[in-house]
Design an enzyme around this catalytic site. Structure first.
Site, PDB file in Angstrom:
ATOM      1  N   ASP A 173      54.865 -10.357  27.157  1.00  0.00           N
ATOM      2  CA  ASP A 173      53.595  -9.808  27.999  1.00  0.00           C
ATOM      3  C   ASP A 173      53.293  -8.309  27.176  1.00  0.00           C
ATOM      4  O   ASP A 173      52.304  -8.157  26.832  1.00  0.00           O
ATOM      5  CB  ASP A 173      54.049  -9.658  29.363  1.00  0.00           C
ATOM      6  CG  ASP A 173      52.533  -9.602  30.115  1.00  0.00           C
ATOM      7  OD1 ASP A 173      51.661 -10.021  29.558  1.00  0.00           O
ATOM      8  OD2 ASP A 173      52.433  -9.267  31.173  1.00  0.00           O
ATOM      9  N   HIS A 256      45.673 -12.935  26.311  1.00  0.00           N
ATOM     10  CA  HIS A 256      45.679 -13.270  27.647  1.00  0.00           C
ATOM     11  C   HIS A 256      44.707 -14.299  27.982  1.00  0.00           C
ATOM     12  O   HIS A 256      45.219 -15.173  29.011  1.00  0.00           O
ATOM     13  CB  HIS A 256      45.548 -12.207  28.544  1.00  0.00           C
ATOM     14  CG  HIS A 256      46.766 -11.466  28.921  1.00  0.00           C
ATOM     15  ND1 HIS A 256      47.214 -10.468  27.992  1.00  0.00           N
ATOM     16  CD2 HIS A 256      47.504 -11.378  29.982  1.00  0.00           C
ATOM     17  CE1 HIS A 256      48.520 -10.020  28.691  1.00  0.00           C
ATOM     18  NE2 HIS A 256      48.768 -10.418  29.921  1.00  0.00           N
ATOM     19  N   HIS A 259      46.356 -17.440  27.136  1.00  0.00           N
ATOM     20  CA  HIS A 259      47.517 -17.880  28.301  1.00  0.00           C
ATOM     21  C   HIS A 259      46.794 -18.691  29.358  1.00  0.00           C
ATOM     22  O   HIS A 259      47.287 -19.493  29.808  1.00  0.00           O
ATOM     23  CB  HIS A 259      48.177 -16.607  28.631  1.00  0.00           C
ATOM     24  CG  HIS A 259      48.855 -16.766  30.108  1.00  0.00           C
ATOM     25  ND1 HIS A 259      47.862 -16.651  31.308  1.00  0.00           N
ATOM     26  CD2 HIS A 259      49.861 -16.748  30.654  1.00  0.00           C
ATOM     27  CE1 HIS A 259      48.543 -16.834  32.320  1.00  0.00           C
ATOM     28  NE2 HIS A 259      49.743 -16.934  31.898  1.00  0.00           N
ATOM     29  N   HIS A 273      54.595 -16.323  32.515  1.00  0.00           N
ATOM     30  CA  HIS A 273      53.520 -15.660  31.880  1.00  0.00           C
ATOM     31  C   HIS A 273      53.752 -15.145  30.593  1.00  0.00           C
ATOM     32  O   HIS A 273      53.070 -15.294  29.674  1.00  0.00           O
ATOM     33  CB  HIS A 273      53.148 -14.552  33.123  1.00  0.00           C
ATOM     34  CG  HIS A 273      52.136 -13.686  32.584  1.00  0.00           C
ATOM     35  ND1 HIS A 273      50.812 -14.023  32.905  1.00  0.00           N
ATOM     36  CD2 HIS A 273      52.044 -12.498  32.132  1.00  0.00           C
ATOM     37  CE1 HIS A 273      49.953 -13.126  32.156  1.00  0.00           C
ATOM     38  NE2 HIS A 273      50.652 -12.215  31.735  1.00  0.00           N
TER      39      HIS A 273
END
Ligand SMILES: [Zn+2]
Length: 369
Positions: A173, A256, A259, A273
């Site tokens: 992340d 993101h 993702h 995540h």
């Protein structure tokens, strides 16, 4: 456009920091009763410490076990308990979903919130937003709150006893933070609070990346050995504080959004995540046409700490064309942060970049084998 920088009111980190939780809260004027929304392992590890620290600070508290999913039903359930206990502050202690729920409850009840992450697995604890998923684990929406947490308290002794894979996911992340921030700043787009970035936010994002490269592998070994070291302290700060401030105050971009697209593929649901964000970052770098040297630095780091660099690494050994299309469509949905890239991003470009990143990752693995 005004520049906006946001952060929690206080960030406290260190070995056995939980013992100071009550004192830290009292010094911020946070009085009880406190409702502690606790994950299972947080309860097991910390219950007696909570009793001691809250007694010492004269804060009444009740512990509410977390139901397992940050769903609307769970948020309502915790709200009911908070009302029943006349809670004046919500304390979330556990993984990302626990903290997301705690922030949602506090926001709905207009109460202050304290976040005590027990793993350094994402950039969420410092932020003023939650990620809401459906019961099936598909990304649903970002939920934005008026303000950031009043206190984020990170006990590195607890982190050191957690699963190493979650620390690595947090690195995934955090790995994207600098690249997404840079893209947003170069494109003069709005950050997560609707303002322009600041030099401060960008500098923190850069420090985040540098800290990962410097301390990531060392910190992983510390958690594998269940010990707290200066490298682990710096890495936890990067995963939690630097990454959090960097993404919220500078902005998110393709990594993101990819993702979020990947969550549409059921095969990825066993992956965290940050693991999917790490792959999303490779897709972003390919999409942006970044030079080989940049890609190699990221590939080298990801390989060193065990972050995914191929589709097979995130559970998509087979990715049928229709599913790839779905992922690319989801990643480029209206309002997605992929549109913070400085060029028009169409689904076909994302699909191509997903496959190109995979080919690149496989070639890298072969070459290193
Ligand atoms: Zn993230």
């Amino acid at each position: 456009m005004l520049s906006v920088f946001c952060s929690p009111s206080r960030y406290t980190q260190g070995k056995n920091a939980t013992a100071s939780l009550g004192k830290e809260m009292a010094s911020l004027g946070l009085r009880g009763p406190a409702l502690v929304l606790a994950g299972r392992s947080a309860s097991k590890l910390l219950s007696s410490t909570w009793t001691a620290t809250f007694n010492e600070a004269k804060i009444n508290h009740a512990v509410h076990p977390f139901g397992g999913e940050c769903s609307l039903a769970e948020i309502e359930r915790v709200k009911a308990t908070a009302r029943q206990h006349k809670a004046q502050v919500i304390v979330g202690a556990g993984g990302g979903k626990v903290l997301d729920t705690a922030r949602a409850v506090a926001s709905d009840l207009d109460l202050p919130v304290v976040n005590c992450p027990t793993v350094a697995s994402s950039d969420a604890p410092c932020s003023a937003l939650s990620v809401i998923y459906t019961e099936e684990g598909v990304f649903q929406e970002y939920r934005f709150y008026r303000k950031n947490p009043d206190l984020v308290l990170v006990d590195t002794q607890v982190i050191a006893q957690g699963p190493p894979r979650l620390l690595v996911a947090g690195m995934g992340d955090a790995l994207a933070t600098w690249f997404e921030a840079k893209t947003c700043v170069e494109g003069h787009v709005k950050n997560m609070r609707g303002g322009g970035s600041t030099q401060s936010a960008l500098a923190l994002a850069k420090l985040c990346y540098e800290t990962l490269l410097e301390d990531g592998a060392e910190a992983l070994r510390a958690v594998q050995t269940q010990v707290v070291t200066p490298a682990l302290e710096r890495l936890v700060e990067a995963n939690t504080l630097l990454s959090g401030l960097g993404f919220e105050s500078s902005g998110l971009a393709a990594a993101h959004a990819v993702h979020n697209g990947l969550t549409a593929a059921p095969g990825t649901h066993d992956f965290f995540h940050g693991e999917k964000v790490a792959y999303g970052l490779l897709v972003q770098l390919v999409l942006e046409g970044q030079p080989r040297s940049v890609l190699e630095q990221v590939l080298r780091f990801s390989t060193e700490v065990g972050l995914p660099i191929t589709l097979a690494d995130i559970g998509l050994k087979d990715l049928p064309k229709e599913l790839l299309q779905q992922v690319a469509n989801r990643a480029t949905a209206k309002g997605e942060t992929i549109h913070n890239e400085p060029f028009e991003v169409r689904p076909d470009m994302v699909a191509d970049a997903i496959l190109a990143a995979d080919a690149m990752g496989r070639a890298w693995q072969k070459q290193k084998a």
